[in-house]
Design a protein around this motif. Structure first.
Motif, PDB file in Angstrom:
ATOM      1  N   ALA A 156       7.739 -11.181 -14.899  1.00  0.00           N
ATOM      2  CA  ALA A 156       8.061 -12.132 -13.841  1.00  0.00           C
ATOM      3  C   ALA A 156       9.246 -11.599 -13.061  1.00  0.00           C
ATOM      4  N   GLU A 157       9.189 -11.726 -11.753  1.00  0.00           N
ATOM      5  CA  GLU A 157      10.314 -11.338 -10.915  1.00  0.00           C
ATOM      6  C   GLU A 157      10.976 -12.606 -10.405  1.00  0.00           C
ATOM      7  N   VAL A 158      12.252 -12.731 -10.671  1.00  0.00           N
ATOM      8  CA  VAL A 158      12.990 -13.933 -10.296  1.00  0.00           C
ATOM      9  C   VAL A 158      14.070 -13.561  -9.289  1.00  0.00           C
ATOM     10  N   ALA A 159      14.174 -14.379  -8.259  1.00  0.00           N
ATOM     11  CA  ALA A 159      15.074 -14.057  -7.155  1.00  0.00           C
ATOM     12  C   ALA A 159      16.510 -14.461  -7.424  1.00  0.00           C
ATOM     13  N   ASP A 160      16.712 -15.521  -8.224  1.00  0.00           N
ATOM     14  CA  ASP A 160      18.064 -16.038  -8.402  1.00  0.00           C
ATOM     15  C   ASP A 160      18.152 -16.823  -9.707  1.00  0.00           C
ATOM     16  N   ALA A 161      19.343 -17.408  -9.956  1.00  0.00           N
ATOM     17  CA  ALA A 161      19.568 -18.135 -11.208  1.00  0.00           C
ATOM     18  C   ALA A 161      18.644 -19.339 -11.336  1.00  0.00           C
ATOM     19  N   GLU A 162      18.368 -20.019 -10.242  1.00  0.00           N
ATOM     20  CA  GLU A 162      17.474 -21.184 -10.296  1.00  0.00           C
ATOM     21  C   GLU A 162      16.086 -20.779 -10.752  1.00  0.00           C
ATOM     22  N   ALA A 163      15.584 -19.658 -10.238  1.00  0.00           N
ATOM     23  CA  ALA A 163      14.264 -19.176 -10.652  1.00  0.00           C
ATOM     24  C   ALA A 163      14.274 -18.715 -12.101  1.00  0.00           C
ATOM     25  N   MET A 164      15.411 -18.181 -12.556  1.00  0.00           N
ATOM     26  CA  MET A 164      15.517 -17.763 -13.959  1.00  0.00           C
ATOM     27  C   MET A 164      15.434 -18.975 -14.882  1.00  0.00           C
ATOM     28  N   ARG A 165      16.137 -20.044 -14.528  1.00  0.00           N
ATOM     29  CA  ARG A 165      16.065 -21.269 -15.343  1.00  0.00           C
ATOM     30  C   ARG A 165      14.648 -21.839 -15.335  1.00  0.00           C
ATOM     31  N   ALA A 166      13.990 -21.780 -14.179  1.00  0.00           N
ATOM     32  CA  ALA A 166      12.629 -22.316 -14.072  1.00  0.00           C
ATOM     33  C   ALA A 166      11.677 -21.541 -14.976  1.00  0.00           C
ATOM     34  N   THR A 287      19.060  -5.266  -0.668  1.00  0.00           N
ATOM     35  CA  THR A 287      19.223  -5.665   0.730  1.00  0.00           C
ATOM     36  C   THR A 287      20.131  -6.888   0.789  1.00  0.00           C
ATOM     37  N   GLY A 288      21.241  -6.771   1.509  1.00  0.00           N
ATOM     38  CA  GLY A 288      22.148  -7.910   1.643  1.00  0.00           C
ATOM     39  C   GLY A 288      22.661  -8.372   0.295  1.00  0.00           C
ATOM     40  N   GLU A 289      22.563  -9.680   0.055  1.00  0.00           N
ATOM     41  CA  GLU A 289      23.076 -10.263  -1.180  1.00  0.00           C
ATOM     42  C   GLU A 289      22.014 -10.372  -2.279  1.00  0.00           C
ATOM     43  N   GLU A 290      20.794  -9.981  -1.992  1.00  0.00           N
ATOM     44  CA  GLU A 290      19.741 -10.154  -2.988  1.00  0.00           C
ATOM     45  C   GLU A 290      19.952  -9.214  -4.177  1.00  0.00           C
ATOM     46  N   ASP A 291      19.691  -9.698  -5.361  1.00  0.00           N
ATOM     47  CA  ASP A 291      19.787  -8.908  -6.584  1.00  0.00           C
ATOM     48  C   ASP A 291      18.798  -9.485  -7.594  1.00  0.00           C
ATOM     49  N   PRO A 292      17.488  -9.361  -7.316  1.00  0.00           N
ATOM     50  CA  PRO A 292      16.468  -9.992  -8.175  1.00  0.00           C
ATOM     51  C   PRO A 292      16.402  -9.350  -9.550  1.00  0.00           C
ATOM     52  N   ARG A 293      15.828 -10.091 -10.489  1.00  0.00           N
ATOM     53  CA  ARG A 293      15.672  -9.611 -11.856  1.00  0.00           C
ATOM     54  C   ARG A 293      14.196  -9.515 -12.222  1.00  0.00           C
ATOM     55  N   ARG A 294      13.905  -8.597 -13.131  1.00  0.00           N
ATOM     56  CA  ARG A 294      12.586  -8.518 -13.757  1.00  0.00           C
ATOM     57  C   ARG A 294      12.741  -9.044 -15.176  1.00  0.00           C
ATOM     58  N   VAL A 295      11.909  -9.999 -15.537  1.00  0.00           N
ATOM     59  CA  VAL A 295      11.921 -10.536 -16.891  1.00  0.00           C
ATOM     60  C   VAL A 295      10.615 -10.125 -17.563  1.00  0.00           C
ATOM     61  N   GLU A 296      10.726  -9.325 -18.623  1.00  0.00           N
ATOM     62  CA  GLU A 296       9.563  -8.804 -19.330  1.00  0.00           C
ATOM     63  C   GLU A 296       9.463  -9.513 -20.679  1.00  0.00           C
ATOM     64  N   ILE A 297       8.376 -10.220 -20.902  1.00  0.00           N
ATOM     65  CA  ILE A 297       8.189 -11.005 -22.121  1.00  0.00           C
ATOM     66  C   ILE A 297       7.036 -10.396 -22.914  1.00  0.00           C
TER      67      ILE A 297
END
Length: 313
Positions: A156-166, A287-297
């Protein structure tokens, strides 16, 4: 501030008819690398040798504005698909093209157990790229590093902390008493944020914060479900210390999350979920302030045969 643009690419499956385009990209990409000893085998390819390699299972070609800009050859071997001649035109690198190619390779390898690549150990940035794409070193035969990515892994690729919690919240719906999650990721990757989402989904008493200074916290359920045991294994000296934690609960009655637990917490259960959090993009691609994460389960053990990975990606 880095303003590198991410390119929109169209990745297509190809066969021997595309050997000319593949060869041109391979020569440009491998020729632009630092000199290696011995030289890369890719530099000895011809259009005929590329066509032969493409004849068995084909490859991928990425287009930007109808111009071929990246390529790879798919080479099944046993349960794995090797990615050969992975190449991006030098002037299109660091724009997310390689990232898109890996995603397309995952789709193309449907039905196989994993993807495998060989990287040169003299190119540590290349090795780090593959690690950020979910590959892990499985062998090293100088000058090659063999890296593999299991395809049973939900990514899953999450854009920010809110998406990580979701994401954590969605996973909580599939957890039950006795489940073990082992979290890995660099400092600040989002491990505690992910666990906060788990806690919300499980309906436990909060707040869920990093357990660094107390090593472990127990969060009772407020809805009659399992408790959440949140452990920070960073300062633990070994499995014995983990076993000796004085917890006010039985782990068989709780969902246990162990941060920094890789290589340490696996002995707690014969089944576990390995959750690895990494930055999705290299520094050059941000790009800019974006720093997305990859979550591998990655599910390990018999408990997870019914896990729905589709709900997590």
């Amino acid at each position: 501030m880095n303003t590198t643009t991410t390119l929109d690419v169209d990745v297509r499956r190809i066969g021997p008819e595309a050997a000319g385009d593949v060869l041109r990209i391979v020569r440009a990409a491998f020729g632009a690398r630092q000199p290696l000893d011995p030289p890369a085998d890719a530099l000895r390819e011809t259009e005929d040798t590329i066509a032969v390699k493409l004849a068995s299972y084909g490859g991928l070609l990425a287009f930007h504005d109808d111009e071929p800009v990246a390529t790879l050859i798919l080479d099944p071997l046993g349960h794995s698909v090797f990615l050969r001649r992975f190449a991006v035109l030098p002037d299109r690198q660091h724009h997310g093209v390689a990232h898109a190619m890996v995603a397309a390779a995952v789709a193309a390898a449907d039905g196989y157990a994993d993807l495998t690549v060989l990287a040169r150990e003299e190119l540590p940035r290349t090795v780090r790229f593959w690690e950020r794409q979910g590959f892990r070193e499985v062998a090293r035969r100088s000058p090659y590093v063999e890296l593999r990515r299991p395809l049973r892994t939900a990514v899953a690729e999450v854009a920010d902390a809110e998406a990580m919690r979701a994401l954590g919240h969605r996973l909580a719906g599939q957890l039950r008493r006795g489940d073990l999650l082992v979290l890995t990721g660099e400092l600040g990757a989002g491990k505690t944020t992910f666990t906060q989402g788990l806690g919300e989904g499980l309906g436990v008493r909060g707040p869920v914060t990093s357990p660094t200074f107390v090593i472990a916290r127990v969060h009772p359920s407020e809805v009659g479900g399992p408790e959440l045991v949140h452990v920070d294994a960073y300062r633990l000296g070994g499995m014995a210390e983990l076993d000796d934690l004085d917890l006010d609960t039985d782990l068989e009655d709780a969902v246990t999350v162990v941060e920094w637990g890789e290589g340490l917490a696996e002995g707690l259960s014969d089944s576990r979920l390995e959750v690895r959090i990494v930055r999705a993009l290299t520094v050059d691609e941000l790009t800019g302030e974006e720093d997305p994460r990859r979550v591998e389960i990655t599910p390990v053990g018999p408990r997870w045969h019914t896990l729905s990975l589709e709900e997590l990606a």
